[in-house]
Write a protein that holds these residues in place. Structure first.
Motif, mmCIF file in Angstrom:
data_model
loop_
_atom_site.group_PDB
_atom_site.id
_atom_site.type_symbol
_atom_site.label_atom_id
_atom_site.label_comp_id
_atom_site.label_asym_id
_atom_site.label_seq_id
_atom_site.Cartn_x
_atom_site.Cartn_y
_atom_site.Cartn_z
ATOM 1 N N THR A 306 18.691 24.621 20.219
ATOM 2 C CA THR A 306 19.894 24.781 19.399
ATOM 3 C C THR A 306 20.917 23.705 19.732
ATOM 4 O O THR A 306 21.680 23.256 18.859
ATOM 5 N N THR A 307 20.924 23.276 20.991
ATOM 6 C CA THR A 307 21.821 22.189 21.394
ATOM 7 C C THR A 307 21.546 20.943 20.574
ATOM 8 O O THR A 307 22.477 20.236 20.144
ATOM 9 N N LEU A 308 20.264 20.639 20.367
ATOM 10 C CA LEU A 308 19.897 19.466 19.569
ATOM 11 C C LEU A 308 20.429 19.602 18.152
ATOM 12 O O LEU A 308 21.006 18.657 17.593
ATOM 13 N N MET A 309 20.226 20.791 17.528
ATOM 14 C CA MET A 309 20.684 20.995 16.163
ATOM 15 C C MET A 309 22.198 20.877 16.059
ATOM 16 O O MET A 309 22.723 20.298 15.098
ATOM 17 N N LEU A 310 22.913 21.406 17.043
ATOM 18 C CA LEU A 310 24.369 21.275 17.029
ATOM 19 C C LEU A 310 24.782 19.815 17.158
ATOM 20 O O LEU A 310 25.750 19.374 16.519
ATOM 21 N N GLY A 311 24.049 19.062 17.979
ATOM 22 C CA GLY A 311 24.327 17.635 18.103
ATOM 23 C C GLY A 311 24.147 16.912 16.784
ATOM 24 O O GLY A 311 24.957 16.046 16.406
ATOM 25 N N VAL A 312 23.085 17.267 16.057
ATOM 26 C CA VAL A 312 22.834 16.658 14.743
ATOM 27 C C VAL A 312 23.981 16.968 13.786
ATOM 28 O O VAL A 312 24.540 16.067 13.141
ATOM 29 N N VAL A 313 24.328 18.240 13.694
ATOM 30 C CA VAL A 313 25.323 18.671 12.703
ATOM 31 C C VAL A 313 26.699 18.094 13.006
ATOM 32 O O VAL A 313 27.347 17.510 12.132
ATOM 33 N N VAL A 314 27.157 18.243 14.250
ATOM 34 C CA VAL A 314 28.507 17.796 14.599
ATOM 35 C C VAL A 314 28.629 16.281 14.478
ATOM 36 O O VAL A 314 29.598 15.761 13.902
ATOM 37 N N THR A 315 27.630 15.553 14.985
ATOM 38 C CA THR A 315 27.693 14.085 14.924
ATOM 39 C C THR A 315 27.615 13.594 13.490
ATOM 40 O O THR A 315 28.334 12.665 13.097
ATOM 41 N N SER A 316 26.750 14.210 12.698
ATOM 42 C CA SER A 316 26.630 13.809 11.296
ATOM 43 C C SER A 316 27.931 14.061 10.546
ATOM 44 O O SER A 316 28.397 13.205 9.774
ATOM 45 N N TRP A 317 28.541 15.228 10.778
ATOM 46 C CA TRP A 317 29.796 15.558 10.100
ATOM 47 C C TRP A 317 30.922 14.616 10.527
ATOM 48 O O TRP A 317 31.670 14.110 9.684
ATOM 49 N N LEU A 318 31.036 14.363 11.817
ATOM 50 C CA LEU A 318 32.081 13.467 12.297
ATOM 51 C C LEU A 318 31.883 12.045 11.773
ATOM 52 O O LEU A 318 32.856 11.354 11.439
#
Length: 521
Positions: A306-318
């Motif tokens: 889940t950490t990986l998925m959060l990294g994808v989402v937050v970085t992509s959004w930012l």
């Protein structure tokens, strides 16, 4: 009209809901598969429930993208919704595993049309710079589908039945259909005679099916040197050659080869392939590392991923926020490949003694690398496209990401399995082969029955085999880094797009006159 008008936001929310449905269905069905097999039988075929959906969606990306360019993106998007919902209904009514697989292909075709339709419609409604904020919404949608899918699938299966993982699409899908049909108005297209590239569509499907079978079977079901594998490899090459030839001759090709005259587009295609190859290609092996090398159970490994998925989402959004503000996307793919190289190098030096917290940091780096390129490449592709080619450009780049993922999974599987088999035979001799599961891994149950000394040997062999896959990430990402450095700093086009809710025209097609900069030729 203001970009953020209430009607426009309602339309975009409806488009995000459509993307959510397309992305969710892979995740939600995975949890319900055991119940499907229990009810319908066909244990030897159940993997095709997912594979058929992915093949249908993969083939639909460039085809529906091009059809939208030819006949109007709203019209084709609505058709995609109808196909997806019809596929969902018949999947829920399936009586045999064979029927379910066929119906999943139909549903997958609709999902591919939804996915590429959302990107193309945003590309038409807004200029690249305006659209950056909405691509950020897309990132959040991707994360929500990935995180909620397995849980939702389990809840629906337990409380109702597996059939409701398909029927649940209907209410939201019908709302999307109503909103898009009534509120989205795009400038009318000047009527012109379109020539559908039927030969190109058939050959593209042949390429995708052959490549998916090759990547699924080679080194797993059939040896790399087996006649089946060699025939699929030869068939894939032949299909690709024939497809390119067909595109050269077609009046309205599915993938216009003239697009590759644009350097930006060509580099984005390469980077999309590399991003898919690494970003999702290594995911299974991160899970395997957590469970086998670090000894985490399934639930603990799930939390770590889940950490990986959060990294994808937050970085992509930012990243979309920064790109919308600065108007520049160039350095995000460069940073993405550099982070992939760093993550691969760190994992290549890790081992059983590497603590869980530090391993999660390494995993987070893979998520950050994936997030940095996800929407940057979509925006770069949109910025390089003229209005009449938005669908073809987005379809081609996303197709290459999907193909990269398929080939990446197969490549890393072959590399790890080869190292694993050699290492186990060297350490444990003939006993190792008897303990291997069909997928080339040792189950937690088998590991638990081993003595501490043998378990330590096996874990060390697994760590060495998995390190080989992470070493392989480095040169592949280096190729992507070199390609990314050739991206020129073409500013995202500003101004105003076509809008959507309050356009002065009531037509539903594209306007040929509006065009974004084509980038660097």
């Amino acid at each position: 009209m203001p970009v953020s008008s209430p009607k426009t936001n309602v339309i975009v929310l409806a488009l995000m809901a459509a993307a959510f449905l397309a992305l969710l269905d892979t995740q939600v069905v995975a949890t319900a598969l055991p119940a499907m097999v229990s009810d319908l039988g066909g244990l030897d075929q159940f993997a095709w429930v997912t594979t058929g959906y992915l093949i249908g969606g993969c083939a639909a990306l460039p085809v529906f993208g091009k059809l939208g360019d030819l006949f109007g993106r709203k019209r084709v998007f609505i058709t995609s919704i109808i196909v997806f919902l019809a596929g969902s209904v018949v999947c829920g009514l399936a009586q045999t595993m064979g029927q379910l697989i066929v119906f999943r292909v139909i549903q997958g075709i609709g999902s591919g049309g939804l996915f590429i339709g959302v990107l193309a419609l945003i590309g038409e409604m807004f200029s690249p710079r305006e659209g950056a904020r909405y691509y950020g919404w897309f990132s959040i949608t991707f994360g929500a589908a990935s995180l909620l899918g397995p849980t939702l699938g389990g809840i629906l299966t337990d409380l109702a039945s597996w059939r409701w993982v398909f029927f649940v699409n209907l209410p939201l899908g019908l709302i999307v259909l109503a909103v898009v049909s009534s509120l989205l108005h795009l400038p009318a297209q000047v009527p012109k005679k379109a020539h559908i590239d039927y030969v190109g569509v058939v050959l593209l499907v042949a390429v995708i099916v052959a490549l998916n079978l090759l990547t699924s079977w080679a080194g797993v079901k059939y040896a790399w040197s087996s006649p089946v594998t060699l025939a699929l490899a030869a068939g894939s090459l032949l299909a690709v050659a024939l497809f390119i030839l067909a595109q050269r001759r077609a009046v309205d090709p599915v993938i216009p080869l003239r697009l590759f005259a644009d350097k930006t587009f060509t580099i984005v295609v390469i980077l999309s392939f590399v991003a898919g190859f690494i970003g999702l290609g290594v995911l299974n092996y991160l899970v395997l590392w957590l469970q086998t090398v670090l000894g985490l159970d399934v639930e603990q490994a799930g939390y770590a991923i889940t950490t990986l998925m959060l990294g994808v989402v937050v970085t992509s959004w930012l990243s979309t926020k920064v790109m919308g503000h600065s108007g520049s996307y160039r350095w995000f793919p460069v940073l993405s490949m550099a982070v992939f190289i760093l993550a691969g190098a760190l994992f290549a030096t890790a081992g059983p003694d590497t603590g869980v917290p530090l391993t999660i940091v390494y995993i987070l780096l893979f998520g950050i690398g994936a997030g940095l390129n996800m929407q940057a490449l979509n925006l770069a592709a949109r910025n390089s496209a003229s209005m009449q080619d938005i669908g073809a450009v987005q379809g081609t780049t996303n197709l290459m990401r999907q193909l990269g993922t398929s080939l990446g999974v197969s490549f890393f599987a072959a590399l790890m399995t080869s190292r694993l088999g050699t290492g186990l035979n060297e350490r444990l001799g003939g006993e190792a082969g008897a303990r291997l599961d069909k997928d080339g891994s040792l189950s937690p149950e088998v590991l638990g029955r081993l003595s501490s000394s043998v378990r330590a040997e096996v874990v060390d062999v697994y760590a060495n085999a998995l390190r080989a896959t992470f070493y392989a990430v480095i040169p592949i990402a280096l190729i992507g880094l070199v390609a990314a450095l050739f991206l020129k700093d073409v500013k995202l086009a500003g101004g105003h797009g076509h809008g959507g809710a309050e356009s002065g025209q009531s037509g539903d097609d594209t306007a040929d006159s509006a065009s974004a900069p084509r980038g660097d030729h």
